[in-house]
Scaffold this motif. Structure first.
Motif, PDB file in Angstrom:
ATOM      1  N   ARG A   1      -1.585   7.230   4.719  1.00 14.45           N
ATOM      2  CA  ARG A   1      -2.638   6.597   3.914  1.00 14.45           C
ATOM      3  C   ARG A   1      -2.403   5.098   3.799  1.00 14.45           C
ATOM      4  O   ARG A   1      -3.348   4.310   3.821  1.00 14.45           O
ATOM      5  CB  ARG A   1      -2.717   7.248   2.533  1.00 14.45           C
ATOM      6  CG  ARG A   1      -3.366   8.636   2.612  1.00 14.45           C
ATOM      7  CD  ARG A   1      -3.354   9.392   1.306  1.00 14.45           C
ATOM      8  NE  ARG A   1      -3.945   8.636   0.216  1.00 14.45           N
ATOM      9  CZ  ARG A   1      -3.744   8.924  -1.063  1.00 14.45           C
ATOM     10  NH1 ARG A   1      -2.996   9.959  -1.402  1.00 14.45           N
ATOM     11  NH2 ARG A   1      -4.326   8.212  -1.998  1.00 14.45           N
TER      12      ARG A   1
ATOM     13  N   THR B   1       0.299   4.168  -2.632  1.00 17.32           N
ATOM     14  CA  THR B   1      -0.128   5.510  -2.209  1.00 17.32           C
ATOM     15  C   THR B   1       1.032   6.490  -2.085  1.00 17.32           C
ATOM     16  O   THR B   1       0.833   7.695  -2.144  1.00 17.32           O
ATOM     17  CB  THR B   1      -0.842   5.459  -0.841  1.00 17.32           C
ATOM     18  OG1 THR B   1       0.076   5.009   0.151  1.00 17.32           O
ATOM     19  CG2 THR B   1      -2.052   4.533  -0.881  1.00 17.32           C
TER      20      THR B   1
ATOM     21  N   ARG C   1      -3.345   3.520   7.245  1.00 14.70           N
ATOM     22  CA  ARG C   1      -4.791   3.521   7.511  1.00 14.70           C
ATOM     23  C   ARG C   1      -5.582   2.625   6.566  1.00 14.70           C
ATOM     24  O   ARG C   1      -6.722   2.292   6.847  1.00 14.70           O
ATOM     25  CB  ARG C   1      -5.325   4.947   7.471  1.00 14.70           C
ATOM     26  CG  ARG C   1      -4.778   5.769   8.619  1.00 14.70           C
ATOM     27  CD  ARG C   1      -5.345   7.144   8.732  1.00 14.70           C
ATOM     28  NE  ARG C   1      -4.689   7.899   9.782  1.00 14.70           N
ATOM     29  CZ  ARG C   1      -4.879   7.693  11.086  1.00 14.70           C
ATOM     30  NH1 ARG C   1      -5.720   6.791  11.487  1.00 14.70           N
ATOM     31  NH2 ARG C   1      -4.211   8.413  11.974  1.00 14.70           N
ATOM     32  N   SER C   2      -4.972   2.259   5.436  1.00 11.29           N
ATOM     33  CA  SER C   2      -5.710   1.397   4.504  1.00 11.29           C
ATOM     34  C   SER C   2      -5.370  -0.083   4.655  1.00 11.29           C
ATOM     35  O   SER C   2      -5.888  -0.930   3.931  1.00 11.29           O
ATOM     36  CB  SER C   2      -5.475   1.861   3.056  1.00 11.29           C
ATOM     37  OG  SER C   2      -4.104   1.776   2.752  1.00 11.29           O
TER      38      SER C   2
ATOM     39  N   ARG D   1       0.824  -1.217   0.000  1.00 13.67           N
ATOM     40  CA  ARG D   1       0.000   0.000   0.000  1.00 13.67           C
ATOM     41  C   ARG D   1       0.855   1.264   0.000  1.00 13.67           C
ATOM     42  O   ARG D   1       0.463   2.285  -0.565  1.00 13.67           O
ATOM     43  CB  ARG D   1      -0.970  -0.025   1.171  1.00 13.67           C
ATOM     44  CG  ARG D   1      -2.024  -1.103   0.991  1.00 13.67           C
ATOM     45  CD  ARG D   1      -3.064  -1.089   2.080  1.00 13.67           C
ATOM     46  NE  ARG D   1      -3.972  -2.194   1.964  1.00 13.67           N
ATOM     47  CZ  ARG D   1      -5.072  -2.194   1.195  1.00 13.67           C
ATOM     48  NH1 ARG D   1      -5.374  -1.139   0.481  1.00 13.67           N
ATOM     49  NH2 ARG D   1      -5.853  -3.255   1.160  1.00 13.67           N
TER      50      ARG D   1
ATOM     51  N   SER E   1      -5.806  -3.674   5.827  1.00 19.08           N
ATOM     52  CA  SER E   1      -7.107  -4.324   6.095  1.00 19.08           C
ATOM     53  C   SER E   1      -7.344  -4.572   7.574  1.00 19.08           C
ATOM     54  O   SER E   1      -8.487  -4.579   8.018  1.00 19.08           O
ATOM     55  CB  SER E   1      -7.220  -5.629   5.312  1.00 19.08           C
ATOM     56  OG  SER E   1      -6.160  -6.482   5.631  1.00 19.08           O
TER      57      SER E   1
END
Ligand SMILES: [Zn+2]
Length: 82
Positions: A74, A69, A77-78, A65, A80
């Motif tokens: 980000r 990103t 926080r993303s 991620r 899972s």
């Protein structure tokens, strides 16, 4: 779960970090019931994934991620599990 308040773990900028069976909390941080519940859920996730698989999955997913990103917050926080 055993809550340990200290100034080293987690890194500055974070409130708490769970490494089953411990929840490390920064001494200076406000540790609310919501954060406690969040960390205890991570404890359950770690047990269900036999600890090592959780940390491996978490780290790899964060890196993937982060590549997508190009932003630490980000990416974090993303994940899972978050
Ligand atoms: Zn979390």
């Amino acid at each position: 779960m055993i809550v340990i308040r200290n100034n080293l773990i987690p890194f500055r900028g974070f409130t708490a970090m769970t490494v089953w069976p411990f929840i490390f909390v920064r001494k200076s941080a406000w540790y609310s019931n919501d954060i406690d519940r969040h960390e205890r859920i991570h404890g359950r996730q770690q047990l269900e994934m036999l600890l090592l698989l959780f940390y491996l999955w978490y780290g790899v997913e964060y890196l993937v991620r982060l590549c997508i990103t190009r932003n630490h917050d980000r990416a974090y926080r993303s994940i899972s599990f978050e």
